[in-house]
Design a protein around this motif. Structure first.
Motif, short mmCIF file in Angstrom:
data_model
loop_
_atom_site.label_atom_id
_atom_site.label_comp_id
_atom_site.label_asym_id
_atom_site.label_seq_id
_atom_site.Cartn_x
_atom_site.Cartn_y
_atom_site.Cartn_z
N UNK A 1 0.81 -1.22 0.00
CA UNK A 1 0.00 0.00 0.00
C UNK A 1 0.84 1.26 0.00
N UNK A 2 1.90 1.27 0.79
CA UNK A 2 2.79 2.43 0.84
C UNK A 2 3.50 2.62 -0.49
N UNK A 3 4.02 1.54 -1.05
CA UNK A 3 4.72 1.63 -2.34
C UNK A 3 3.77 2.12 -3.44
N UNK A 4 2.56 1.62 -3.43
CA UNK A 4 1.58 2.03 -4.44
C UNK A 4 1.24 3.51 -4.29
N UNK A 5 1.09 3.96 -3.06
CA UNK A 5 0.82 5.38 -2.82
C UNK A 5 1.94 6.28 -3.30
N UNK A 6 3.18 5.89 -2.99
CA UNK A 6 4.33 6.68 -3.44
C UNK A 6 4.46 6.65 -4.95
N UNK A 7 4.15 5.53 -5.56
CA UNK A 7 4.21 5.45 -7.02
C UNK A 7 3.20 6.41 -7.65
N UNK A 8 1.99 6.40 -7.17
CA UNK A 8 0.96 7.26 -7.72
C UNK A 8 1.32 8.74 -7.51
N UNK A 9 1.81 9.07 -6.31
CA UNK A 9 2.18 10.47 -6.03
C UNK A 9 3.34 10.92 -6.91
N UNK A 10 4.36 10.09 -7.06
CA UNK A 10 5.52 10.49 -7.87
C UNK A 10 5.16 10.57 -9.35
N UNK B 1 2.27 11.43 -10.45
CA UNK B 1 1.49 12.66 -10.60
C UNK B 1 2.41 13.86 -10.77
N UNK B 2 3.51 13.90 -10.01
CA UNK B 2 4.47 14.99 -10.17
C UNK B 2 5.13 14.96 -11.54
N UNK B 3 5.47 13.78 -12.02
CA UNK B 3 6.05 13.67 -13.35
C UNK B 3 5.06 14.10 -14.43
N UNK B 4 3.80 13.73 -14.27
CA UNK B 4 2.78 14.12 -15.24
C UNK B 4 2.60 15.64 -15.24
N UNK C 1 11.23 12.91 -19.30
CA UNK C 1 10.19 12.68 -18.29
C UNK C 1 9.46 11.36 -18.51
N UNK C 2 9.04 11.01 -19.73
CA UNK C 2 8.41 9.69 -19.91
C UNK C 2 9.36 8.53 -19.58
N UNK C 3 10.63 8.68 -19.91
CA UNK C 3 11.60 7.63 -19.58
C UNK C 3 11.72 7.48 -18.07
N UNK D 1 10.71 4.14 -15.97
CA UNK D 1 11.71 3.52 -15.09
C UNK D 1 11.21 3.43 -13.66
N UNK D 2 10.63 4.52 -13.17
CA UNK D 2 10.10 4.54 -11.81
C UNK D 2 9.00 3.50 -11.64
N UNK D 3 8.07 3.45 -12.58
CA UNK D 3 6.97 2.48 -12.48
C UNK D 3 7.50 1.05 -12.56
N UNK D 4 8.52 0.82 -13.38
CA UNK D 4 9.09 -0.52 -13.50
C UNK D 4 9.75 -0.95 -12.18
N UNK D 5 10.57 -0.08 -11.61
CA UNK D 5 11.28 -0.42 -10.38
C UNK D 5 10.31 -0.64 -9.22
N UNK D 6 9.36 0.28 -9.06
CA UNK D 6 8.38 0.12 -7.98
C UNK D 6 7.48 -1.08 -8.26
N UNK D 7 7.15 -1.29 -9.54
CA UNK D 7 6.34 -2.45 -9.90
C UNK D 7 7.00 -3.76 -9.51
#
Length: 132
Positions: free
Chosen positions: A12-21, A23-26, A55-57, A61-67
Motif C-alpha cells: 500500500x505504501x509503495x503504491x501510494x508513493x508510485x501514484x504520487x511520484x 502525478x508529479x512527473x505528469x 520525463x516519460x523515460x 523507469x520509476x513504475x518498473x522499479x516500484x512495480x
C-alpha cells in the motif's frame, strides 16, 4: 500472519508513493508541453525538448522499479499465505470476515496492474507524442 500483514502494508505504501511520484512527473510533463517555441531562446526550447523525452523515460523507469518491488511483495505474500495454510493444515483457508475468494484475491489486482498500466501510459506518450 504478521509477515503477510506487514507485506500488505508495504504494498500500500509503495503504491501510494508510485501514484504520487507519477502525478508529479505528469505535472512536469504538462508544463513542458506549454513551452512556446521561441527562436530567440532556442537554448530554452532545446532543454524543454530534452525534458519532453526524459520525463516519460523517468516515469517508465520509476513504475518498473516500484512495480518489481510490489510484484515481489505480492509473491512473498502468496508464499507466506501458502505456508500459513500448510501450518494450519486447512487448505484454501481464508481469514475470518472474508466474503469469498473472488473479493479476497481481487484486492491484489490494483497493486498488480497500476505499475503495468502506468508503464503502458508513458510508453504511449513517448511513442505517440511529439514536441512542438
Amino acid at each position: 500472519r504478521g509477515q503477510i500483514e506487514a507485506e500488505s502494508k508495504l504494498v500500500g505504501v509503495r503504491l501510494g508513493w508510485l501514484i504520487a511520484s507519477e502525478a508529479f512527473l505528469a505535472a512536469a510533463y504538462a508544463t513542458v508541453l506549454t513551452v512556446p517555441h521561441n527562436p530567440a531562446q532556442s537554448w530554452f526550447t532545446h532543454q524543454a525538448n530534452q525534458l519532453y523525452s526524459a520525463i516519460p523515460i523517468a516515469g517508465m523507469t520509476l513504475a518498473f522499479v516500484v512495480g518489481i518491488s510490489i510484484w515481489a511483495a505480492l509473491w512473498a505474500m502468496g508464499k507466506r499465505r501458502k505456508e500459513y495454510d500448510d501450518f494450519l493444515d486447512r487448505p484454501n483457508f481464508l481469514p475470518a470476515g472474508t466474503v469469498c475468494k473472488t473479493i479476497y484475491y481481487g484486492g491484489s489486482t490494483a497493486p498488480f496492474f497500476v505499475p503495468a498500466l502506468t508503464i503502458a501510459g508513458w510508453i504511449y506518450i513517448f511513442l505517440v507524442g511529439s514536441p512542438k
